[in-house]
Design a protein around this motif. Sequence first.
Motif, short mmCIF file in Angstrom:
data_model
loop_
_atom_site.label_atom_id
_atom_site.label_comp_id
_atom_site.label_asym_id
_atom_site.label_seq_id
_atom_site.Cartn_x
_atom_site.Cartn_y
_atom_site.Cartn_z
N GLY A 1 73.85 13.40 -89.17
CA GLY A 1 75.11 13.85 -88.61
C GLY A 1 76.34 13.37 -89.36
N GLU A 2 76.19 13.01 -90.62
CA GLU A 2 77.35 12.61 -91.44
C GLU A 2 78.16 13.85 -91.79
OE1 GLU A 2 76.56 10.54 -95.06
OE2 GLU A 2 75.65 8.84 -94.04
N GLY A 3 79.43 13.68 -91.94
CA GLY A 3 80.28 14.77 -92.43
C GLY A 3 80.07 14.97 -93.91
N LEU A 4 80.50 16.09 -94.42
CA LEU A 4 80.33 16.38 -95.84
C LEU A 4 81.09 15.40 -96.72
CD1 LEU A 4 80.34 20.27 -96.13
CD2 LEU A 4 78.52 18.70 -96.73
N VAL A 5 82.28 15.02 -96.31
CA VAL A 5 83.08 14.09 -97.13
C VAL A 5 82.37 12.74 -97.23
CG1 VAL A 5 85.27 12.87 -97.27
CG2 VAL A 5 85.23 15.26 -96.57
N ALA A 6 81.85 12.24 -96.11
CA ALA A 6 81.14 10.96 -96.12
C ALA A 6 79.86 11.05 -96.94
CB ALA A 6 80.81 10.53 -94.69
N ALA A 7 79.14 12.18 -96.85
CA ALA A 7 77.92 12.36 -97.64
C ALA A 7 78.23 12.42 -99.13
CB ALA A 7 77.18 13.62 -97.19
N GLU A 8 79.30 13.12 -99.50
CA GLU A 8 79.69 13.19 -100.91
C GLU A 8 80.03 11.81 -101.46
OE1 GLU A 8 81.72 17.65 -100.79
OE2 GLU A 8 82.96 15.86 -100.58
N ASN B 1 86.28 17.96 -81.17
CA ASN B 1 85.06 17.85 -80.37
C ASN B 1 84.14 16.85 -81.05
OD1 ASN B 1 82.80 18.17 -78.79
ND2 ASN B 1 82.52 20.34 -79.22
N LEU B 2 83.99 15.66 -80.47
CA LEU B 2 83.16 14.62 -81.07
C LEU B 2 81.67 14.94 -81.00
CD1 LEU B 2 84.99 11.42 -79.79
CD2 LEU B 2 85.12 12.49 -82.04
N ALA B 3 81.28 15.80 -80.06
CA ALA B 3 79.86 16.14 -79.90
C ALA B 3 79.40 17.24 -80.85
CB ALA B 3 79.58 16.57 -78.46
N GLU B 4 80.32 17.82 -81.62
CA GLU B 4 79.96 18.90 -82.52
C GLU B 4 79.34 18.35 -83.79
OE1 GLU B 4 82.25 22.92 -83.65
OE2 GLU B 4 83.27 21.10 -84.25
N SER B 5 78.20 18.87 -84.17
CA SER B 5 77.53 18.41 -85.38
C SER B 5 78.22 18.99 -86.61
CB SER B 5 76.06 18.83 -85.37
OG SER B 5 75.94 20.21 -85.61
N PRO B 6 78.06 18.35 -87.77
CA PRO B 6 78.65 18.92 -89.00
C PRO B 6 78.12 20.32 -89.30
CG PRO B 6 77.96 16.66 -89.38
CD PRO B 6 77.46 17.05 -88.02
N LEU B 7 76.86 20.57 -88.97
CA LEU B 7 76.27 21.88 -89.21
C LEU B 7 76.94 22.94 -88.33
CD1 LEU B 7 73.98 22.63 -91.14
CD2 LEU B 7 72.45 22.64 -89.18
N THR B 8 77.17 22.61 -87.06
CA THR B 8 77.83 23.53 -86.15
C THR B 8 79.27 23.77 -86.59
OG1 THR B 8 76.46 22.67 -84.36
CG2 THR B 8 78.38 23.95 -83.72
N LEU C 1 70.64 17.04 -97.25
CA LEU C 1 70.06 17.60 -96.02
C LEU C 1 69.92 16.53 -94.95
CD1 LEU C 1 67.16 20.06 -96.89
CD2 LEU C 1 69.18 20.50 -95.52
N TRP C 2 69.31 15.42 -95.33
CA TRP C 2 69.08 14.36 -94.35
C TRP C 2 70.41 13.81 -93.83
CZ3 TRP C 2 70.37 9.27 -93.74
CH2 TRP C 2 69.74 8.64 -92.67
N GLY D 1 77.96 9.75 -104.31
CA GLY D 1 78.71 9.65 -105.57
C GLY D 1 79.03 11.00 -106.18
N TRP D 2 79.18 12.02 -105.35
CA TRP D 2 79.47 13.36 -105.82
C TRP D 2 80.97 13.62 -105.82
CZ3 TRP D 2 75.52 16.55 -102.47
CH2 TRP D 2 74.23 16.27 -102.90
N PRO D 3 81.43 14.59 -106.62
CA PRO D 3 82.85 14.96 -106.58
C PRO D 3 83.18 15.68 -105.27
CG PRO D 3 81.66 16.34 -108.13
CD PRO D 3 80.69 15.31 -107.66
N SER D 4 84.45 15.73 -104.96
CA SER D 4 84.90 16.42 -103.74
C SER D 4 84.48 17.88 -103.75
CB SER D 4 86.42 16.34 -103.62
OG SER D 4 86.82 15.02 -103.46
N ARG D 5 84.12 18.37 -102.60
CA ARG D 5 83.75 19.76 -102.36
C ARG D 5 82.46 20.20 -103.03
NH1 ARG D 5 89.13 19.41 -102.65
NH2 ARG D 5 89.35 20.10 -104.78
N ALA D 6 81.68 19.26 -103.57
CA ALA D 6 80.38 19.63 -104.14
C ALA D 6 79.30 19.67 -103.05
CB ALA D 6 79.97 18.65 -105.23
N GLY D 7 79.51 18.93 -101.98
CA GLY D 7 78.51 18.82 -100.93
C GLY D 7 78.20 20.12 -100.24
N LYS D 8 79.24 20.94 -99.99
CA LYS D 8 79.01 22.20 -99.28
C LYS D 8 78.14 23.14 -100.11
CE LYS D 8 82.35 25.16 -98.80
NZ LYS D 8 83.56 25.86 -98.40
#
Length: 158
Positions: free
Chosen positions: A123-130, A29-36, A116-117, A134-141
């Motif tokens: 609407g960036e995904g967690l992987v793109a935000a990490e 679903n492309l319309a689904e936000s990362p938060l949802t 947060l922003w 410059g964060w390690p994988s899975r730190a964003g969540k």
Amino acid sequence: MRELIERDIHQLGATGAPARRARRSVTVNLAESPLTWLRARGHLDARQFEAGERLRADYETAQLGPRVTMRWDASPRVGGRRGPPEALDPTLAQIAARRRFDAAIAAAGSGLSDVLWRVVCAGEGLVAAEKALGWPSRAGKLVLTFALDRIADHYRLP
């Protein structure tokens, strides 16, 4: 709103070469936000989700420009209940939303406001935000849940 598309899943074998299996696909679903997406999979509780949605709503309302054409909505009834002043004037609503957004970001703190922003507002995904931060994988969540807890406290959510 649903914007469903089919995407192929490419499986890799042990050597890194594509495996010799039938192609599989997944519906996205492309319309689904990362938060949802995080909420639907149990990574966020209702309080954190509500805080994120309030922040996103304030961000979107604050970005609306002033009206430059005539307003065609109904005028308030005489003797009727009027509500807050920003309900009548879109410019005041924009200013009030900007103040609420700035206060929530300040309450989150400088180390948490970036994620947060990126995730809630942009609407960036967690992987793109990490990667961008410059964060390690899975730190964003983990960091996002801390940030959402802080703004939930700021919004005084139960």
